[in-house]
Design a protein around this motif. Structure first.
Motif, PDB file in Angstrom:
ATOM      1  N   UNK A 124      40.780  22.370  31.693  1.00 56.24           N
ATOM      2  CA  UNK A 124      39.915  23.072  30.742  1.00 56.24           C
ATOM      3  C   UNK A 124      40.702  23.832  29.683  1.00 56.24           C
ATOM      4  N   UNK A 125      41.952  24.147  29.969  1.00 52.31           N
ATOM      5  CA  UNK A 125      42.780  24.884  29.017  1.00 52.31           C
ATOM      6  C   UNK A 125      44.205  24.369  29.087  1.00 52.31           C
ATOM      7  N   UNK A 126      45.032  24.761  28.105  1.00 52.73           N
ATOM      8  CA  UNK A 126      46.425  24.322  28.092  1.00 52.73           C
ATOM      9  C   UNK A 126      47.189  24.995  29.224  1.00 52.73           C
ATOM     10  N   UNK A 127      47.825  24.199  30.073  1.00 48.48           N
ATOM     11  CA  UNK A 127      48.672  24.733  31.129  1.00 48.48           C
ATOM     12  C   UNK A 127      50.064  24.974  30.564  1.00 48.48           C
ATOM     13  N   UNK A 163      50.707  26.597  28.250  1.00 48.66           N
ATOM     14  CA  UNK A 163      50.595  26.625  26.792  1.00 48.66           C
ATOM     15  C   UNK A 163      50.970  25.330  26.126  1.00 48.66           C
ATOM     16  N   UNK A 164      51.064  24.228  26.909  1.00 54.49           N
ATOM     17  CA  UNK A 164      51.605  22.983  26.352  1.00 54.49           C
ATOM     18  C   UNK A 164      50.722  21.756  26.533  1.00 54.49           C
ATOM     19  N   UNK A 165      50.077  21.587  27.684  1.00 52.69           N
ATOM     20  CA  UNK A 165      49.378  20.325  27.932  1.00 52.69           C
ATOM     21  C   UNK A 165      48.033  20.585  28.616  1.00 52.69           C
ATOM     22  N   UNK A 166      47.119  19.608  28.436  1.00 52.28           N
ATOM     23  CA  UNK A 166      45.810  19.721  29.089  1.00 52.28           C
ATOM     24  C   UNK A 166      45.381  18.437  29.793  1.00 52.28           C
ATOM     25  N   UNK A 167      46.247  17.415  29.801  1.00 51.59           N
ATOM     26  CA  UNK A 167      45.936  16.150  30.465  1.00 51.59           C
ATOM     27  C   UNK A 167      47.179  15.653  31.203  1.00 51.59           C
ATOM     28  N   UNK A 168      46.974  15.123  32.414  1.00 49.90           N
ATOM     29  CA  UNK A 168      48.077  14.489  33.147  1.00 49.90           C
ATOM     30  C   UNK A 168      47.787  13.002  33.289  1.00 49.90           C
ATOM     31  N   UNK A 192      54.711  30.275  19.029  1.00 49.35           N
ATOM     32  CA  UNK A 192      54.827  29.286  20.111  1.00 49.35           C
ATOM     33  C   UNK A 192      53.758  28.215  19.923  1.00 49.35           C
ATOM     34  N   UNK A 193      54.166  26.958  19.991  1.00 49.17           N
ATOM     35  CA  UNK A 193      53.243  25.832  19.900  1.00 49.17           C
ATOM     36  C   UNK A 193      53.884  24.634  20.579  1.00 49.17           C
ATOM     37  N   UNK A 194      53.119  23.812  21.278  1.00 51.12           N
ATOM     38  CA  UNK A 194      53.706  22.618  21.895  1.00 51.12           C
ATOM     39  C   UNK A 194      54.062  21.537  20.875  1.00 51.12           C
ATOM     40  N   UNK A 195      53.555  21.699  19.639  1.00 47.63           N
ATOM     41  CA  UNK A 195      53.761  20.689  18.596  1.00 47.63           C
ATOM     42  C   UNK A 195      54.536  21.293  17.438  1.00 47.63           C
ATOM     43  N   UNK A 196      55.564  20.584  16.979  1.00 47.82           N
ATOM     44  CA  UNK A 196      56.361  21.016  15.833  1.00 47.82           C
ATOM     45  C   UNK A 196      56.046  20.143  14.627  1.00 47.82           C
ATOM     46  N   UNK A 197      56.096  20.745  13.452  1.00 47.15           N
ATOM     47  CA  UNK A 197      55.864  20.028  12.203  1.00 47.15           C
ATOM     48  C   UNK A 197      57.169  19.949  11.434  1.00 47.15           C
ATOM     49  N   UNK A 233      53.132  12.076  33.678  1.00 50.19           N
ATOM     50  CA  UNK A 233      53.360  12.488  32.293  1.00 50.19           C
ATOM     51  C   UNK A 233      52.255  13.436  31.875  1.00 50.19           C
ATOM     52  N   UNK A 234      52.572  14.350  30.969  1.00 56.91           N
ATOM     53  CA  UNK A 234      51.627  15.367  30.533  1.00 56.91           C
ATOM     54  C   UNK A 234      51.495  15.331  29.016  1.00 56.91           C
ATOM     55  N   UNK A 235      50.272  15.519  28.543  1.00 53.59           N
ATOM     56  CA  UNK A 235      50.049  15.478  27.103  1.00 53.59           C
ATOM     57  C   UNK A 235      49.023  16.492  26.647  1.00 53.59           C
ATOM     58  N   UNK A 236      48.989  16.727  25.351  1.00 50.92           N
ATOM     59  CA  UNK A 236      47.949  17.542  24.739  1.00 50.92           C
ATOM     60  C   UNK A 236      47.029  16.593  23.988  1.00 50.92           C
ATOM     61  N   UNK A 237      45.743  16.602  24.347  1.00 47.26           N
ATOM     62  CA  UNK A 237      44.802  15.618  23.825  1.00 47.26           C
ATOM     63  C   UNK A 237      43.487  16.283  23.426  1.00 47.26           C
ATOM     64  N   UNK A 238      42.680  15.523  22.687  1.00 44.60           N
ATOM     65  CA  UNK A 238      41.326  15.964  22.374  1.00 44.60           C
ATOM     66  C   UNK A 238      41.286  17.177  21.468  1.00 44.60           C
ATOM     67  N   UNK A 239      40.370  18.085  21.764  1.00 39.16           N
ATOM     68  CA  UNK A 239      40.121  19.253  20.921  1.00 39.16           C
ATOM     69  C   UNK A 239      41.355  20.128  20.716  1.00 39.16           C
TER      70      UNK A 239
END
Length: 277
Positions: free
Chosen positions: A125-128, A130-135, A70-75, A177-183
């Motif tokens: 502080x953590x992925x909500x 398992x997908x995003x940490x910024x709104x 499981x990962x919010x990002x696909x390659x 909108x929700x995103x995964x950012x930073x570390x």
């Protein structure tokens, strides 16, 4: 212009009835949000990437996540290579009130990509889920949907800071909108073996707007804290290889790590600890 090269690396992703955006990160690799290509993973639907400057879309193959991971990002792997423009990954830490942009194709019918202006509302502080940490809140008038921007790179100070993952709705109107950012974003890139230059701009950019020495110190401490965590994660495989008896590989990786360490924006105490080890 680095930003133009970044924009040229954004593509429209189509997979079955789903669509979104992708970011080319090597001559034949593209990142997108995992749900954009879920029909390829579950139903073996074909995936296509269409770049603004290309005449025809390029077929892709999902290479991660697979095998139940499981990962919010696909390659994705492109069926043919194409030239990659030069752009950087940002190590800036987003805070409430930070203005960013997301760049992508808003729909399957869009022939030209568009930039969406956003304001950071909250950083978790953590992925909500398992997908995003910024709104984010969009600057533009509320739309029925921002779904087409899923997978779009989040851009701060001209550099990629993360990826848009999903949207929030209120009364049938998309207003968050929700995103995964930073570390967390950079950690996934590192896990996938994506090697892109990192722009160490955080302290300089925020110092310009800091109103006191105390604010500057807080920025530096936040920056060092995040970079210390990232550097620790990069050092772990070297220690692990040494413990497994992979002496040669560990030594080669350690040499490269220490050569780059003086230019990394982590604390001097941590640098000394790495050199000691």
């Amino acid at each position: 212009n680095y930003e133009n090269e970044l924009f040229a690396s954004v593509c429209l992703i189509q997979c079955g009835t789903e669509s979104g955006n992708g970011l080319q990160v090597s001559s034949d690799l593209v990142l997108t949000a995992d749900h954009v290509v879920v029909q390829a993973i579950n139903e073996d639907k074909p995936v296509f990437a269409k770049f603004e400057k290309d005449n025809e879309p390029i077929e892709c193959k999902v290479i991660s996540p697979l095998d139940g991971t499981v990962s919010p990002i696909a390659l994705l792997k492109l069926a043919k290579e194409r030239e990659l423009g030069y752009f950087c990954i940002s190590d800036d830490i987003l805070i409430q009130g930070t203005n960013v942009r997301a760049h992508g194709f808003p729909s399957t019918n869009a022939e030209v990509a568009d930039s969406l202006s956003l304001t950071c509302v909250r950083v978790f502080d953590e992925l909500l889920d398992g997908e995003y940490n910024v709104s984010f809140n969009p600057h533009q008038e509320k739309r029925a949907s921002f779904k087409g921007f899923s997978g779009s790179p989040i851009i701060y100070n001209g550099h990629v800071n993360g990826m848009l993952i999903s949207q929030g709705m209120t009364d049938s109107t998309a207003n968050r909108l929700f995103g995964i950012c930073g570390l967390p974003y950079r950690t996934i890139l590192n896990r996938l073996g994506i090697k892109l230059p990192i722009e160490n701009a955080l302290v300089d950019n925020l110092h310009a707007g800091a109103t006191s020495l105390m604010a500057c110190k807080q920025v530096e401490m936040a920056c060092f804290s995040e970079m210390d965590s990232l550097m620790g994660e990069l050092f772990e495989p070297i220690e692990s290889d040494r413990e497994k008896g992979l002496t040669l590989k560990s030594r080669e990786d350690l040499t490269t790590f220490l050569e780059r360490l003086p230019n990394r924006m982590c604390s001097d105490l941590l640098k000394a600890d790495f050199f000691y080890k």
